[in-house]
Scaffold this motif. Sequence first.
Motif, PDB file in Angstrom:
ATOM      1  N   ALA A  68       7.389   0.904  -3.644  1.00  6.49           N
ATOM      2  CA  ALA A  68       6.037   0.614  -3.160  1.00  6.49           C
ATOM      3  C   ALA A  68       5.019   1.387  -3.990  1.00  6.49           C
ATOM      4  N   VAL A  69       4.341   0.689  -4.898  1.00  4.23           N
ATOM      5  CA  VAL A  69       3.261   1.294  -5.680  1.00  4.23           C
ATOM      6  C   VAL A  69       2.104   1.620  -4.735  1.00  4.23           C
ATOM      7  N   GLU A  70       1.811   0.695  -3.844  1.00  3.29           N
ATOM      8  CA  GLU A  70       0.823   0.873  -2.768  1.00  3.29           C
ATOM      9  C   GLU A  70       1.470   0.344  -1.495  1.00  3.29           C
ATOM     10  N   GLY A  71       1.632   1.180  -0.510  1.00  5.18           N
ATOM     11  CA  GLY A  71       2.282   0.784   0.734  1.00  5.18           C
ATOM     12  C   GLY A  71       1.433  -0.153   1.567  1.00  5.18           C
ATOM     13  N   ALA A  72       2.065  -0.780   2.567  1.00  2.00           N
ATOM     14  CA  ALA A  72       1.379  -1.724   3.450  1.00  2.00           C
ATOM     15  C   ALA A  72       2.215  -1.920   4.713  1.00  2.00           C
ATOM     16  N   THR A  73       1.609  -2.570   5.700  1.00  3.11           N
ATOM     17  CA  THR A  73       2.310  -2.946   6.922  1.00  3.11           C
ATOM     18  C   THR A  73       2.478  -4.456   6.925  1.00  3.11           C
ATOM     19  N   ASN A  74       3.725  -4.905   7.035  1.00  2.00           N
ATOM     20  CA  ASN A  74       4.040  -6.328   6.979  1.00  2.00           C
ATOM     21  C   ASN A  74       4.756  -6.789   8.238  1.00  2.00           C
ATOM     22  N   ARG A  75       4.482  -8.025   8.628  1.00  7.21           N
ATOM     23  CA  ARG A  75       5.266  -8.703   9.659  1.00  7.21           C
ATOM     24  C   ARG A  75       6.304  -9.516   8.907  1.00  7.21           C
ATOM     25  N   ILE A  76       7.564  -9.233   9.166  1.00  7.82           N
ATOM     26  CA  ILE A  76       8.665  -9.889   8.469  1.00  7.82           C
ATOM     27  C   ILE A  76       9.405 -10.779   9.453  1.00  7.82           C
ATOM     28  N   THR A  77       9.623 -12.015   9.057  1.00  7.50           N
ATOM     29  CA  THR A  77      10.395 -12.964   9.855  1.00  7.50           C
ATOM     30  C   THR A  77      11.634 -13.331   9.058  1.00  7.50           C
ATOM     31  N   ILE A 106      -0.134  -7.497   7.551  1.00  8.46           N
ATOM     32  CA  ILE A 106      -0.972  -7.406   8.754  1.00  8.46           C
ATOM     33  C   ILE A 106      -1.788  -6.121   8.779  1.00  8.46           C
ATOM     34  N   GLY A 107      -1.702  -5.332   7.715  1.00  3.35           N
ATOM     35  CA  GLY A 107      -2.451  -4.081   7.632  1.00  3.35           C
ATOM     36  C   GLY A 107      -3.806  -4.281   6.991  1.00  3.35           C
ATOM     37  N   ASP A 108      -4.455  -3.160   6.693  1.00  3.12           N
ATOM     38  CA  ASP A 108      -5.789  -3.227   6.086  1.00  3.12           C
ATOM     39  C   ASP A 108      -5.803  -2.702   4.657  1.00  3.12           C
ATOM     40  N   THR A 109      -4.614  -2.549   4.065  1.00  7.91           N
ATOM     41  CA  THR A 109      -4.523  -2.128   2.666  1.00  7.91           C
ATOM     42  C   THR A 109      -3.730  -3.164   1.873  1.00  7.91           C
ATOM     43  N   THR A 110      -3.985  -3.248   0.582  1.00 14.05           N
ATOM     44  CA  THR A 110      -3.245  -4.148  -0.300  1.00 14.05           C
ATOM     45  C   THR A 110      -1.913  -3.508  -0.655  1.00 14.05           C
ATOM     46  N   GLY A 111      -0.829  -4.221  -0.387  1.00 11.87           N
ATOM     47  CA  GLY A 111       0.500  -3.750  -0.753  1.00 11.87           C
ATOM     48  C   GLY A 111       0.860  -4.214  -2.149  1.00 11.87           C
ATOM     49  N   VAL A 112       1.419  -3.309  -2.939  1.00 15.64           N
ATOM     50  CA  VAL A 112       1.888  -3.636  -4.289  1.00 15.64           C
ATOM     51  C   VAL A 112       3.309  -3.092  -4.412  1.00 15.64           C
ATOM     52  N   PHE A 113       4.243  -3.991  -4.716  1.00 18.01           N
ATOM     53  CA  PHE A 113       5.655  -3.633  -4.743  1.00 18.01           C
ATOM     54  C   PHE A 113       6.289  -4.041  -6.062  1.00 18.01           C
ATOM     55  N   ILE A 114       7.156  -3.178  -6.578  1.00 24.35           N
ATOM     56  CA  ILE A 114       7.960  -3.480  -7.760  1.00 24.35           C
ATOM     57  C   ILE A 114       9.358  -3.831  -7.260  1.00 24.35           C
TER      58      ILE A 114
END
Length: 125
Positions: A68-77, A106-114
């Motif tokens: 996670a370059v930038e973390g985030a909160t996700n709803r995963i199905t 579902i969060g308020d930050t942009t998630g960036v993942f490698i």
Amino acid sequence: MLFPILLAIPAVAGPLPDPLPSPLEAGWQGEEVCELLSENAQLRTLRCTFPPGAGHERHFHAPHWGYAVEGATNRITDANGVREVTTATGGTWWSDGTAWHETLNIGDTTGVFIIVEPKAVRAGN
């Protein structure tokens, strides 16, 4: 009490598309969310970016390592139901692969993942 009820709802509303796209091929509402950073005979590396309210349509994952370059909160199905997962900046994980899942930031930050996908390599190569 709503959250435990959500976990009991079947995650699949209909048949899965055949074949499912990889994370690189899957997008969100017609837009790409992952870009190919590097690919060779041993590895494929992707960067996936999810602004708040954006997701990743249903796709599969080969075995991979993630960062996670930038973390985030996700709803995963997925086949196990619906859950919320917060990944901290700098967090890492290993996955043996995923038959299918879809996500929504579902969060308020942009998630960036490698995502780094090892490829099968024969000894001596």
